[in-house]
Design an enzyme around this catalytic site. Structure first.
Site, PDB file in Angstrom:
ATOM      1  CD  GLU A 322      -2.638  -1.506  -0.033  1.00 48.76           C
ATOM      2  OE1 GLU A 322      -2.906  -0.583  -0.806  1.00 48.76           O
ATOM      3  OE2 GLU A 322      -2.905  -2.705  -0.275  1.00 48.76           O
ATOM      4  CE1 TYR A 410      -3.196  -6.005  -6.158  1.00 52.32           C
ATOM      5  CE2 TYR A 410      -4.852  -6.726  -7.733  1.00 52.32           C
ATOM      6  CZ  TYR A 410      -4.511  -5.999  -6.620  1.00 52.32           C
ATOM      7  OH  TYR A 410      -5.461  -5.270  -5.963  1.00 52.32           O
TER       8      TYR A 410
HETATM    9 ZN   LIG Z   1      -2.605  -2.640  -4.826  1.00 55.20          ZN
END
Ligand SMILES: [Zn+2]
Length: 647
Positions: A322, A410
């Site tokens: 994050e 991702y």
């Molecule tokens: Zn992310």
């Protein structure tokens, strides 16, 4: 010839469109948003006024269209009070994309002109971005709780917006709340020293007083990064660095602070690779257990799931991830959700570079890439290997882009960047990424623009073997981005730690219900190695090779049903359900009622549904009130209950 050149130049300057917004954002874009929100947390609604400063950037307009989702719209009016007509329609009547708010302007506005207008509306418990929780659903059970989750296209349930990552705006906010309903409120913005003009001041009544907080976000951000959290929460510093903070309910805050003592060092590890953090402070909010995702990178105010707090630090890669979004996602943003890997692939890449700096365990990075690859492959199988949702460029026309959410942007994105790095060279690739951040700071771009930049950068830097590198970069580019299924180039992440984990699984399978001699090896495994072992157990179960007597012996030795680390526990439950074990359904139901993180809940529901559909539905109905609307919707999809109307 000149005409052709001009049209080619215009083409080059045009990014991909966002098919998931109803707004006329190519003609007009909001530059600044001001929110005034009066929270009624007990009664689960918010009275709101939002004020906009739009600028015409394309054709002349006499109408502004915005995205909304189940908002109650009361009135629209210009800065001078002149009332404007509005209508609401639904271009995709049976989709989850929301509704379109059409605001008829008082006249025609031309390119360059500004339009300041306001909308009065309210948000209620039908919102899919705000989770209104009762005090019983919190840890301290003293006050109600409220938090938002806007990514992907859910911010339209928070305010009428151009809900597209293409448009960036600054924002300010005034939040008014009862002192009996929230100890504090935070937003993805700095607290403003200046008080803003307030349109409506409610009267204090016996038993409570109204409190006011003011926020300012000076950096232009896409609407999906607007965020709020309110409840019995407090903020404390986490380390000696002076810039990292933690927000949570007070009863857990000390334990969380202890576990997060390295936060400042995580930030330094990221900076070591990519350059300075430019957003000022960094605050991590540990949310209640129903928070539907691992983390959300709201600027200045990351939200994280409490499952990352394992007591051992094993879940903190989410924190690094994050933080890394401050560069990729928040500074440079994807232009639409088909380009989500421009956010997520880059962030995973930076996360793993920083993890390597911080922990210095190369095997762990490889194992995490393998675990990520396995999750990605399972998601691909779920969509179908030939579905375009299995590509790095999913088409979400007419849908809620959440439907295409998966590990693919991702992990395939990470692998693509790792592949490009192997062509370019580590040092040049790192320098390129730093230059890329300077070039596109606070902008939204698409993958084609990244390709253009990469090639231009390498050319201008005069790197060795430019033409060979250019050829290799372009050779498989379109397959990486547009082809569904596994990547066109398979990367090698193998390590001896992987073999150890697989051998460990085999030792249990071979022992056939007895204790293998090296059963204690697990204790010294890397956390990622434990995950690989549990993934392997799942694979054995899928191939009917995991017998119930083996499950009993593993649980007796490793106590996985009692495991506190949910990253391990959910994999264990998925494996044993797939193997047909019905002896731990009570513990599995308890687990599904104690965590709302999709990554952990969805695979267990999928396995449970295959084993015992009725029990899966009954479990869902027992815990339905606990889940966030996003999770609720996804679980209904898994269980085939989509016909039940979404609350
Ligand atoms: Zn992310």
């Amino acid at each position: 010839m000149i005409v052709l050149m001009i049209s080619l130049m215009q083409y080059a300057l045009t990014y991909e469109l966002d098919v998931n917004t109803f707004s006329n954002y190519l003609d007009v874009q909001n530059r600044h948003l001001h929110l005034e929100w009066l929270l009624n947390m007990d009664k689960k609604y918010i009275n709101a006024t939002s004020t906009y400063k739009f600028q015409v950037i394309g054709r002349s307009i006499n109408k502004i269209t915005l995205d909304i989702y189940k908002l109650n719209i009361y009135s629209t009016y210009l800065y001078n009070g002149l009332s404007l007509q509005h209508t609401i329609d639904n271009p995709y009547a049976d989709s989850d994309q929301g509704q379109r708010l059409n605001i008829q302007l008082d006249k025609t506005y031309y390119k360059g002109q500004y339009i300041e207008l306001s909308i009065k509306y309210s948000i209620d418990s039908r919102s899919r971005s705000i989770s209104f929780m009762t005090k019983e659903q919190t840890s301290t059970k003293t006050m109600p709780y409220l938090f938002s989750q806007c990514e992907d296209a859910n911010c339209r349930a928070l305010a009428p917006l151009q809900d597209t990552p293409s448009v960036k705006q600054t924002y300010t906010a005034t939040v008014i709340f009862k002192d009996t309903e929230a100890a504090d409120v935070f937003m993805s913005a700095d607290e403003s020293k200046e008080e803003f003009q307030v349109l409506y001041r409610p009267q204090d009544q016996a038993g409570f007083t109204w409190k006011y907080k003011y926020f300012i976000q000076k950096v232009p951000i896409p609407s999906y990064l607007i965020a709020i959290v309110a409840g019995n929460i407090k903020k404390v510093p986490t380390s000696t660095g002076g810039r990292t903070f933690l927000v949570s309910e007070p009863d857990k805050i000390q334990a969380y602070t202890d576990e997060l003592r390295e936060m400042e060092k995580f930030m330094q590890a990221i900076e070591q690779y990519i350059g300075p953090y430019t957003w000022g402070t960094y605050t991590l909010v540990i949310q209640p257990p129903s928070f539907p995702i691992g983390g959300m990178e709201n600027p200045l105010l990351t939200f994280a799931n409490p499952t990352i707090m394992t007591g051992t630090g094993s879940g903190l890669d989410v924190t690094i991830h994050e933080m890394a979004h401050s560069w990729f996602g928040n500074t440079i943003t994807c232009v639409n959700w088909a380009n989500m890997w421009i956010n997520e692939g880059f962030t995973v890449f930076l996360e793993r570079k920083a993890s390597l700096f911080h922990y210095n365990i190369p095997d762990d990075i490889k194992l995490n890439a393998i675990i990520g690859n396995t999750s990605m492959y399972q998601d691909m199988l779920g969509f179908g290997l030939d579905s375009n949702f299995s590509s790095l460029h999913p088409d979400t026309t007419g849908l809620n882009p959440d439907d295409s959410f998966s590990k693919i942007p991702y992990e395939k994105g990470y692998q693509f960047l790792t592949y490009l790095e192997s062509i370019v060279g580590e040092v040049d690739f790192q320098q390129m990424l730093r230059a890329y951040l300077v070039q596109y700071k606070y902008q939204s771009i698409d993958q084609q623009e990244f390709q253009n930049f990469l090639l231009r950068y390498l050319y201008e830097q005069g790197v060795d073997d430019y033409s060979t590198k250019r050829y290799k970069i372009l050779e498989n580019w379109n397959k990486w981005v547009y082809s569904p299924g596994l990547p066109p180039v398979i990367l090698d992440f193998s390590t001896v730690k992987l073999t150890e984990a697989y051998d460990y699984t085999q030792s249990y399978i071979t022992a056939d219900g007895k204790q293998p001699t090296k059963w204690q090896d697990y204790i010294n495994f890397l956390h990622s190695q434990k995950q690989v072992f549990l993934e392997d157990l799942f694979k054995q179960a899928q191939n009917n090779l995991l017998k119930l007597n083996v499950i009993e012996q593993i649980d007796k030795d490793l106590k996985l049903t009692e495991e506190k680390d949910f990253e391990l526990k959910f994999r264990w439950f998925r494996a044993i359900l797939t193997a047909g074990d019905k002896t731990r359904l009570t513990q599995i139901s308890d687990f599904l009622g104690s965590v709302g993180r999709g990554k952990m809940v969805y695979p267990v529901y999928r396995a449970l549904n295959l084993l015992d559909h009725d029990f899966a539905v009954q479990t869902f109905k027992t815990h339905e009130a606990f889940y966030h609307p996003i999770a609720k919707n996804n679980i209904k999809n898994i269980l085939g209950l989509k016909e039940i109307s979404i609350q």
